[in-house]
Design a protein around this motif. Structure first.
Motif, PDB file in Angstrom:
ATOM      1  N   ILE A  46       0.857  -1.188   0.000  1.00 48.91           N
ATOM      2  CA  ILE A  46       0.000   0.000   0.000  1.00 48.91           C
ATOM      3  C   ILE A  46       0.893   1.237   0.000  1.00 48.91           C
ATOM      4  O   ILE A  46       1.739   1.393   0.869  1.00 48.91           O
TER       5      ILE A  46
ATOM      6  N   ILE B 156      -2.176   0.070  -4.704  1.00 45.47           N
ATOM      7  CA  ILE B 156      -2.248  -1.160  -3.917  1.00 45.47           C
ATOM      8  C   ILE B 156      -1.786  -2.320  -4.798  1.00 45.47           C
ATOM      9  O   ILE B 156      -2.418  -2.634  -5.810  1.00 45.47           O
TER      10      ILE B 156
ATOM     11  N   CYS C  42      -1.655  -5.956  -5.120  1.00 45.17           N
ATOM     12  CA  CYS C  42      -2.336  -7.116  -4.518  1.00 45.17           C
ATOM     13  C   CYS C  42      -1.390  -8.292  -4.310  1.00 45.17           C
ATOM     14  O   CYS C  42      -1.601  -9.104  -3.400  1.00 45.17           O
TER      15      CYS C  42
ATOM     16  N   LEU D 140       0.283  -7.892  -0.746  1.00 43.33           N
ATOM     17  CA  LEU D 140      -0.520  -7.768   0.465  1.00 43.33           C
ATOM     18  C   LEU D 140      -0.276  -8.954   1.394  1.00 43.33           C
ATOM     19  O   LEU D 140      -0.329 -10.104   0.981  1.00 43.33           O
TER      20      LEU D 140
ATOM     21  N   SER E 272      -1.678  -6.025   6.122  1.00 38.81           N
ATOM     22  CA  SER E 272      -2.140  -4.999   5.186  1.00 38.81           C
ATOM     23  C   SER E 272      -3.529  -5.313   4.650  1.00 38.81           C
ATOM     24  O   SER E 272      -4.320  -4.398   4.385  1.00 38.81           O
ATOM     25  N   THR E 273      -3.866  -6.597   4.520  1.00 37.86           N
ATOM     26  CA  THR E 273      -5.215  -6.969   4.079  1.00 37.86           C
ATOM     27  C   THR E 273      -6.247  -6.581   5.130  1.00 37.86           C
ATOM     28  O   THR E 273      -7.315  -6.043   4.811  1.00 37.86           O
TER      29      THR E 273
ATOM     30  N   LEU F 141      -6.829  -2.845   5.040  1.00 35.07           N
ATOM     31  CA  LEU F 141      -7.692  -2.424   3.936  1.00 35.07           C
ATOM     32  C   LEU F 141      -9.163  -2.690   4.223  1.00 35.07           C
ATOM     33  O   LEU F 141     -10.031  -1.871   3.901  1.00 35.07           O
ATOM     34  N   THR F 142      -9.462  -3.820   4.821  1.00 36.98           N
ATOM     35  CA  THR F 142     -10.861  -4.231   4.959  1.00 36.98           C
ATOM     36  C   THR F 142     -11.508  -3.799   6.276  1.00 36.98           C
ATOM     37  O   THR F 142     -12.730  -3.701   6.350  1.00 36.98           O
TER      38      THR F 142
ATOM     39  N   SER G 184      -8.451   3.038   6.206  1.00 41.74           N
ATOM     40  CA  SER G 184      -8.276   2.368   4.912  1.00 41.74           C
ATOM     41  C   SER G 184      -8.717   3.275   3.771  1.00 41.74           C
ATOM     42  O   SER G 184      -9.741   3.969   3.869  1.00 41.74           O
TER      43      SER G 184
ATOM     44  N   LEU H 154     -10.141   2.367   1.230  1.00 43.46           N
ATOM     45  CA  LEU H 154     -11.420   1.871   0.714  1.00 43.46           C
ATOM     46  C   LEU H 154     -12.609   2.566   1.372  1.00 43.46           C
ATOM     47  O   LEU H 154     -13.731   2.496   0.860  1.00 43.46           O
TER      48      LEU H 154
END
Length: 620
Positions: free
Chosen positions: A317, A388, A390, A393, A397-398, A401-402, A407, A409
């Protein structure tokens, strides 16, 4: 009593009669006034220190230095909450333009000028006074009562000083009185120069003026103190500017001073945006605060700070701004060839529809550069660009993001580019899509995706899934091997660029060498072409020519390193080392068209060693 002493007495009497400002000591209030004094020379700092003893209501901080030192002192100590800044000449002039704190200027009075000339030129002689007009304006009063000539040379900007001092040097003056900027130039020219010095009376007059103004503004300050306290005590950083320039408030620390230049470069931008600035391992995420129509001339920024060392675990990221994205493109292989022009042909059409974009193509075909071009050409180019990867990740880091409210997102008004989406696991892909659909991410941000094609040229299912669910505009980047003319022009353009950078002639590419480059499969496309051309340029230093043997040797190295059409998984490494080495040798000979001398050179071994390896293979 000589004429100079008479002039001093006369001007002293005039000053006493004209001075209608209240005495600082007599009118002092109990409240403390916090003042910063910038002294251009050490002797003035001593005068400040001595005079301040008579003003107990004044909390005086003294800094010694030139204009740049003074500005740096004010900016780096802004959090100290000064009520007033006291300085002189060019330094005061610069501070008035840069900050909105009241600036009180220490004058060089006519008495100061007369006293200095009396001490330096008791026998008479012509005198020149050189400096900023704000420093010299009282010299006129002294000229009227002096027996000798005093010529004035005023400057408006510091870079005028060298030229003006050259003119002064031709005048044959017995004394040259200068402000700080011109004094340095005068010393270089070995002129009889002295710094124009403010006397203790001028220092006291400045201190009393500062106290008078601060007491006059006390009621206004009290009314605004509550608002400033709220600003200072907020958890994050806050910086407030006038739109026309001038710092009003800041609670940035000394380690954050580099942020000021970045903010001031964006004061002219009128569109709402978020900014990202990185300095010495620290990431600043900057959000403008809308002040309303009544405060249209005020710009405020709320700043969140992240320590990159703490965030190091968030692999894959990265936050970039407009300047950084532009710099990456400018330094890329694509700018030095025609590849960028070919990619840019897809940009306008993709942006017209206002939908997310999916870029598909082989490894190294320019998908990341196309994503950057889309960002630069979009209406969001003043906003952050979040990249990002992928494939990089990790679990931390995942989860960021979620799940994290930091984040990207869950943010608004930025460009988010996710590349390497073919490497996402099925569960991660489903979660990403769920977040994007449920939070209407495509409405809040500009989304760009890219994915590598499968080794057989087919499109990964993840590319189809995201493109269909988010209604993406699909851009296909063609493979390099399908564009032999592009290979031709890119080769010549890139070699010419390398030659210019190295300061030597561009190597000549023989027709046979160019045919080999045009017919090669280029499984890693432009990424691989750049590596090959870099090596060919180095090997052509002696001959000035790129020939067919050099191309075969370089391409053979690429194949041996596993960058050919085969993959690492297709090569059985669970065998004795000797068997693996013989297989590699046979493959290199094959790719060198059975030229064993070239194959041995490519492998970095002698022809005899290569012959022995093959003989052992035949014996078995």
């Amino acid at each position: 009593m000589d004429i100079l002493q008479q002039a001093l007495d006369q001007l002293s009497a005039q000053n006493r009669a004209e001075d209608n400002k209240p005495n600082g000591t007599a009118s002092a209030k109990a409240s403390t006034i916090h003042a910063l004094a910038i002294a251009p020379y050490p002797a003035m700092a001593d005068l400040f220190q001595r005079a301040a003893l008579d003003y107990p209501q004044l909390d005086l901080t003294i800094q010694t230095g030139d204009r740049e030192d003074g500005l740096r002192a004010v900016l780096s100590a802004f959090e100290s909450n000064y009520d007033v800044v006291i300085s002189r000449g060019g330094t005061a002039r610069v501070l008035e333009e840069e900050v909105t704190l009241p600036i009180v200027e220490v004058e060089v009075s006519a008495i100061d000028v007369l006293r200095q000339i009396k001490q330096a030129c008791p026998e008479g002689g012509s005198v020149a006074a050189v400096g900023f007009e704000s420093t010299l304006h009282n010299v006129n009063r002294a000229r009227d009562v002096l027996p000798q000539t005093v010529d004035l040379y005023t400057i408006e900007f510091a870079d005028e000083a060298p030229l003006v001092m050259e003119t002064v040097a031709q005048g044959g003056y017995a004394l040259v009185l200068c402000d700080n900027v011109c004094f340095i130039e005068a010393r270089h020219l070995h002129l009889p120069a002295q710094l124009l010095q403010s006397g203790e009376d001028s220092i006291r007059q400045a201190l009393e003026t500062a106290i008078f103004h601060c007491e006059h503004w006390a009621l206004t300050r009290e009314r605004s103190d509550l608002l400033w306290d709220l600003a200072r005590n907020q958890s994050g950083r806050l910086v407030i500017y006038q739109r026309s320039g001038g710092l009003i408030f800041s609670n940035l620390g000394k380690d954050d001073v580099a942020l000021y230049d970045f903010l001031e470069r964006h004061l002219g931008d009128v569109h709402s945006r978020r900014l990202v600035f990185r300095h010495l391992g620290t990431v600043y995420r900057i959000k403008p605060i809308h002040m309303g129509k009544s405060n249209a001339n005020i710009l405020a920024y709320s700043i969140s700070v992240y320590d990159a060392s703490v965030q190091a675990g968030l692999a894959g990221i990265d936050y970039l701004n407009l300047d950084e994205v532009g710099e990456q493109i400018d330094q890329s292989f694509f700018v030095k060839t025609h590849a960028l022009t070919l990619l840019s042909g897809n940009v306008d059409e993709a942006l017209e529809l206002g939908r997310p974009v999916m870029i598909a193509g082989e490894v190294g075909s320019g998908k990341r550069q196309l994503a950057r071009l889309l960002y630069l050409a979009s209406s969001r180019s003043r906003l952050p660009f979040v990249e990002i990867d992928c494939s990089l990740l990790n679990r931390k880091s995942t989860r960021f993001l979620t799940e994290s409210y930091h984040s990207p997102l869950y943010a608004t008004d930025q460009t988010i580019y996710l590349h390497g989406i073919q490497s996402l696991k099925e569960s991660a892909l489903r979660e990403l899509l769920a977040i994007a659909l449920e939070s209407r991410l495509a409405k809040r941000c500009f989304l760009i995706f890219s994915g590598d094609l499968n080794p057989d040229g087919s499109t990964p299912s993840s590319v189809y899934t995201i493109a269909e669910q988010l209604k993406c505009v699909i851009l296909d980047v063609p493979a390099l091997r399908t564009q032999p003319e592009v290979i031709h022009t890119d080769t010549l353009s890139y070699l010419q660029s390398l030659a210019q950078d190295a300061g030597r002639a561009c190597p000549e590419v023989t027709p046979e060498a160019m045919d080999l480059l045009r017919s090669y499969s280029w499984p890693r496309n432009n990424f691989q072409l750049q590596k090959v051309l870099d090596r060919l340029f180095l090997t052509s230093a002696e001959t000035g020519t790129v020939d067919a043997d050099a191309v075969r040797s370089t391409l053979a190295r690429e194949e041996v390193r596993g960058e050919g059409t085969g993959s690492a998984e297709s090569f059985d490494v669970m065998r004795p080392l000797g068997a693996i080495e013989r297989d590699i040798a046979r493959e290199v000979i094959k790719r060198c068209d059975d030229n064993r001398t070239l194959a041995a050179k490519t492998l970095g071994i002698s022809r005899t060693t290569l012959w022995r390896m093959l003989k052992e293979d035949q014996a078995k």
